[in-house]
Write an enzyme that holds these catalytic residues in place. Structure first.
Site, PDB file in Angstrom:
ATOM      1  N   ARG A  68       0.864  -1.235  -0.185  1.00 31.10           N
ATOM      2  CA  ARG A  68      -0.046   0.073   0.055  1.00 31.10           C
ATOM      3  C   ARG A  68       0.916   1.118   0.055  1.00 31.10           C
ATOM      4  NH1 ARG A  68      -4.755   0.507   4.160  1.00 31.10           N
ATOM      5  NH2 ARG A  68      -3.012   0.949   5.580  1.00 31.10           N
TER       6      ARG A  68
ATOM      7  N   THR B  42      -1.400   7.469  -0.400  1.00 33.87           N
ATOM      8  CA  THR B  42      -2.663   7.226  -1.014  1.00 33.87           C
ATOM      9  C   THR B  42      -3.392   5.994  -0.625  1.00 33.87           C
ATOM     10  OG1 THR B  42      -1.788   6.032  -2.997  1.00 33.87           O
ATOM     11  CG2 THR B  42      -1.547   8.282  -3.114  1.00 33.87           C
TER      12      THR B  42
ATOM     13  N   ASP C 171       0.473  -2.686  11.908  1.00 30.84           N
ATOM     14  CA  ASP C 171       0.861  -3.216  10.836  1.00 30.84           C
ATOM     15  C   ASP C 171       1.254  -4.758  10.826  1.00 30.84           C
ATOM     16  OD1 ASP C 171       2.560  -1.628   8.024  1.00 30.84           O
ATOM     17  OD2 ASP C 171       2.606  -3.702   8.540  1.00 30.84           O
TER      18      ASP C 171
ATOM     19  N   ASP D 128       4.668  -5.602   9.423  1.00 29.79           N
ATOM     20  CA  ASP D 128       6.030  -5.299  10.189  1.00 29.79           C
ATOM     21  C   ASP D 128       6.045  -6.120  11.624  1.00 29.79           C
ATOM     22  OD1 ASP D 128       6.596  -3.555   8.620  1.00 29.79           O
ATOM     23  OD2 ASP D 128       5.819  -1.795   9.602  1.00 29.79           O
TER      24      ASP D 128
HETATM   25  C1  PRP Z   1      -1.336  -4.590   4.611  1.00 27.05           C
HETATM   26  C2  PRP Z   1      -2.116  -5.939   4.774  1.00 27.05           C
HETATM   27  C3  PRP Z   1      -3.012  -6.036   3.595  1.00 27.05           C
HETATM   28  C4  PRP Z   1      -3.176  -4.448   3.076  1.00 27.05           C
HETATM   29  C5  PRP Z   1      -4.628  -4.245   3.655  1.00 27.05           C
HETATM   30  O1  PRP Z   1      -0.175  -4.825   3.730  1.00 27.05           O
HETATM   31  O2  PRP Z   1      -1.284  -7.170   4.792  1.00 27.05           O
HETATM   32  O3  PRP Z   1      -2.297  -6.415   2.131  1.00 27.05           O
HETATM   33  O4  PRP Z   1      -2.289  -3.786   3.988  1.00 27.05           O
HETATM   34  O5  PRP Z   1      -4.769  -2.924   3.453  1.00 27.05           O
HETATM   35  P1  PRP Z   1      -5.754  -2.404   2.464  1.00 27.05           P
HETATM   36  O6  PRP Z   1      -7.354  -3.190   2.478  1.00 27.05           O
HETATM   37  O7  PRP Z   1      -6.263  -1.096   2.655  1.00 27.05           O
HETATM   38  O8  PRP Z   1      -5.416  -2.604   0.920  1.00 27.05           O
HETATM   39  P2  PRP Z   1       0.949  -3.810   3.218  1.00 27.05           P
HETATM   40  O9  PRP Z   1       0.544  -3.186   2.005  1.00 27.05           O
HETATM   41  O10 PRP Z   1       1.158  -3.075   4.628  1.00 27.05           O
HETATM   42  O11 PRP Z   1       2.156  -4.583   2.807  1.00 27.05           O
HETATM   43  P3  PRP Z   1       3.028  -5.451   3.980  1.00 27.05           P
HETATM   44  O12 PRP Z   1       2.252  -6.822   4.239  1.00 27.05           O
HETATM   45  O13 PRP Z   1       4.321  -5.645   2.966  1.00 27.05           O
HETATM   46  O14 PRP Z   1       3.427  -4.967   5.032  1.00 27.05           O
HETATM   47  N1  URA Z   2      -2.623  -2.877   6.903  1.00 30.13           N
HETATM   48  C1  URA Z   2      -2.162  -3.503   8.229  1.00 30.13           C
HETATM   49  O1  URA Z   2      -1.198  -4.158   8.248  1.00 30.13           O
HETATM   50  N2  URA Z   2      -2.988  -2.940   9.344  1.00 30.13           N
HETATM   51  C2  URA Z   2      -4.042  -2.204   9.088  1.00 30.13           C
HETATM   52  O2  URA Z   2      -4.419  -1.848  10.025  1.00 30.13           O
HETATM   53  C3  URA Z   2      -4.134  -1.801   7.777  1.00 30.13           C
HETATM   54  C4  URA Z   2      -3.498  -2.127   6.736  1.00 30.13           C
END
Ligand code: PRP
Ligand code: URA
Length: 215
Positions: free
Chosen positions: A109, A113, A205, A208
């Site tokens: 993400r 945005t 997150d 993370d």
């Molecule tokens: C997080 C999570 C989802 C997404 C959800 O991933 O694991 O994939 O955000 O958010 P959304 O419903 O608003 O799209 P992130 O993009 O943080 O990537 P990561 O798993 O690599 O940390």
């Molecule tokens: N992605 C995450 O990992 N946590 C949230 O709360 C939203 C998006």
């Protein structure tokens, strides 16, 4: 959105699942325990999501006699974690169906945005014939979930299920409006998104916390 009576939105309510999700939310839960909990939660959710699997009678010889007993038939399953956080759910799902194939979709993400961006996609052959289970702990805006399903459909997948651990109502609505045909399994439905599109109360997150990359 009243999700209680919506076909294809399955809000799970097992007490063990609730207990483990509460531990997951706790900010004192460290990486090691967090990973273990995500794995255990995937087993509990997967158990429910795979409830419909068909069985066929197979002959088996017990120490007493020969009998016909049920075994899972047509095990053409594929698990697709959304990178990174979905990776944490793969081991739990594979403990239920070790023969399943695993595909990967990489989405992140944008921090400003909140739009998802694709950076990787590798799926096993014959995706059109497989039951495909998309794995991601978090369904926030629903953007990543929608993009993953869109991509899978473009690649030919027809039978898709989405499994998340925590969802926000906004994301559930967006996803269900876009893909009412895709069953959505949810471990916990939270209150709302905050101004950074994080789920409240959520768990922070997920990626993370699984990989220990907290700032
Ligand atoms: C997080 C999570 C989802 C997404 C959800 O991933 O694991 O994939 O955000 O958010 P959304 O419903 O608003 O799209 P992130 O993009 O943080 O990537 P990561 O798993 O690599 O940390
Ligand atoms: N992605 C995450 O990992 N946590 C949230 O709360 C939203 C998006």
């Amino acid at each position: 959105m009243d999700i209680q009576n919506k076909e294809n939105i399955i809000l799970l309510d097992h007490p063990l699942l609730k207990h483990k999700i509460t531990l997951l939310r706790d900010k004192r839960t460290g990486t090691n325990e967090f990973r273990q909990l995500v794995k255990e939660i995937a087993v509990l959710e997967g158990y429910e999501a795979l409830r419909h699997l068909k069985t066929e009678l197979i002959e088996v010889e017990t120490p007493i006699e020969t009998t016909k007993q049920p075994m899972i038939s047509g095990k053409k399953l594929c698990f697709v974690p959304i990178l990174r956080a979905g990776l944490g759910m793969v081991e739990g799902m594979l403990s239920l169906v070790p023969s399943a194939k695993v595909g990967h979709i990489g989405l992140y993400r944008d921090e400003v945005t909140h739009e998802p961006h694709e950076y990787f996609c590798k799926l096993p052959y014959g995706i059109a014939e497989r039951e495909t289970y998309v794995l991601d702990p978090m369904l926030a805006t629903g953007g990543s979930a929608c993009d993953a399903v869109k991509l899978l459909k473009e690649k030919g997948a027809k039978n898709i299920t989405f499994i998340c651990i925590i969802a926000a109502p906004e994301g559930v609505k967006t996803f269900h409006d876009a893909y009412p045909d895709v069953p959505l399994y949810i471990g916990a439905l939270d209150r709302c998104l905050n101004e950074n599109a994080y789920i409240c109360p959520g768990l922070g997150d997920a990626g993370d916390r699984i990989f220990g990359t907290l700032k």
